[in-house]
Write a protein that holds these residues in place. Sequence first.
Motif, mmCIF file in Angstrom:
data_model
loop_
_atom_site.group_PDB
_atom_site.id
_atom_site.type_symbol
_atom_site.label_atom_id
_atom_site.label_comp_id
_atom_site.label_asym_id
_atom_site.label_seq_id
_atom_site.Cartn_x
_atom_site.Cartn_y
_atom_site.Cartn_z
ATOM 1 N N TYR A 237 0.837 -1.209 0.000
ATOM 2 C CA TYR A 237 0.000 0.000 0.000
ATOM 3 C C TYR A 237 0.866 1.249 0.000
ATOM 4 C CZ TYR A 237 -3.558 3.325 1.638
ATOM 5 O OH TYR A 237 -4.406 4.398 1.767
ATOM 6 N N ARG A 238 1.889 1.262 0.846
ATOM 7 C CA ARG A 238 2.729 2.450 0.955
ATOM 8 C C ARG A 238 3.580 2.656 -0.300
ATOM 9 N NH1 ARG A 238 2.003 7.022 1.920
ATOM 10 N NH2 ARG A 238 3.565 7.669 0.439
ATOM 11 N N GLU A 239 4.104 1.550 -0.854
ATOM 12 C CA GLU A 239 4.882 1.660 -2.092
ATOM 13 C C GLU A 239 4.033 2.224 -3.225
ATOM 14 O OE1 GLU A 239 8.174 -1.970 -1.883
ATOM 15 O OE2 GLU A 239 6.099 -2.408 -2.441
ATOM 16 N N SER A 240 2.786 1.795 -3.304
ATOM 17 C CA SER A 240 1.914 2.274 -4.375
ATOM 18 C C SER A 240 1.596 3.756 -4.198
ATOM 19 C CB SER A 240 0.624 1.436 -4.432
ATOM 20 O OG SER A 240 -0.101 1.525 -3.225
ATOM 21 N N HIS A 241 1.425 4.191 -2.966
ATOM 22 C CA HIS A 241 1.198 5.631 -2.724
ATOM 23 C C HIS A 241 2.422 6.443 -3.121
ATOM 24 C CE1 HIS A 241 -2.686 6.649 -1.071
ATOM 25 N NE2 HIS A 241 -2.686 5.523 -0.399
ATOM 26 N N LEU A 242 3.593 5.957 -2.775
ATOM 27 C CA LEU A 242 4.821 6.663 -3.152
ATOM 28 C C LEU A 242 4.918 6.780 -4.661
ATOM 29 C CD1 LEU A 242 7.572 7.938 -2.555
ATOM 30 C CD2 LEU A 242 8.542 5.628 -2.474
#
Length: 288
Positions: A237-242
């Motif tokens: 989730y965090r990688e995709s937001h970045l």
Amino acid sequence: MDLGADRRGVDMGPSAIRYAGVKKRLEMIGYEVEDKGDLKVATRESESIVYPNLKYLKQIVDVNRALAIVVEQEVNKGRFPLILGGDHSIAIGTIAGMAKRKKDLGVIWFDAHGDLNTAETTPSGNVHGMSLAVSLGIGHPDLTGIGGLDPKIKPEHVVIIGARELDRGEKELIKRIGLKVFTMHEIDRLGMPRVMEEALSIVGKGTDGMHLSLDLDGLDPHDAPGVGTPVIGGITYRESHLAMEMIAEANILSSAEFVEVNPILDIQNKTAKVAVALMSSAFGDKLL
């Protein structure tokens, strides 16, 4: 649209994304949003499969022709087309419409799969596994000819991010045309910041716009359980937001689609909520 996939339910994806508050979320960060509604799509129950290796070919061609026209019309008005899916076969129409206005369109394709099959290589006959190949001018002429341009995009302007399940024919095609693919191995090894820096450099070189095609199955099923073809070990989730934040910072995004949200397989609309959050980041939403 759910005609391009085997599992039912992605036809309800746009409703789930609307219910998750996409319009309100984008308006909160300063955008004026007009919901153009849904395109008319035939139901499986009223149609039959003529070509087993190109399931529902005519029906998918009809929808994508209509989508290409709408996308081109909205771009002509100076608007940004954001398309909600539905299975990933709708990318054929989106890119066809954008290609009428952007002659050298860059594409970032977030997906667990390559979507690079043809009628000759497909193990399933599902057109949602052919949409990128079609946009590159590879496939059945009824599909590649949508919008009147063939091909729509060039291999050197395309990057796949998050791939972790590729068919044999797709691997051969990737090598043959020199397509840049960042598999999960590269993401794990290099980190998402470097992957996105390289990807944005590729799609921003010699192009006049960038299209984002984001299949929610690119994310790990833990974060996006409601997808038709989940594959463990995906983007977090965090990688995709970045990744979305870096796309926003690059300021080259000209169109986007978010696809393969399947409410039937979801948990309390979690995947649609993730899609809306990612859209918000791609459109420039920041914590501070």
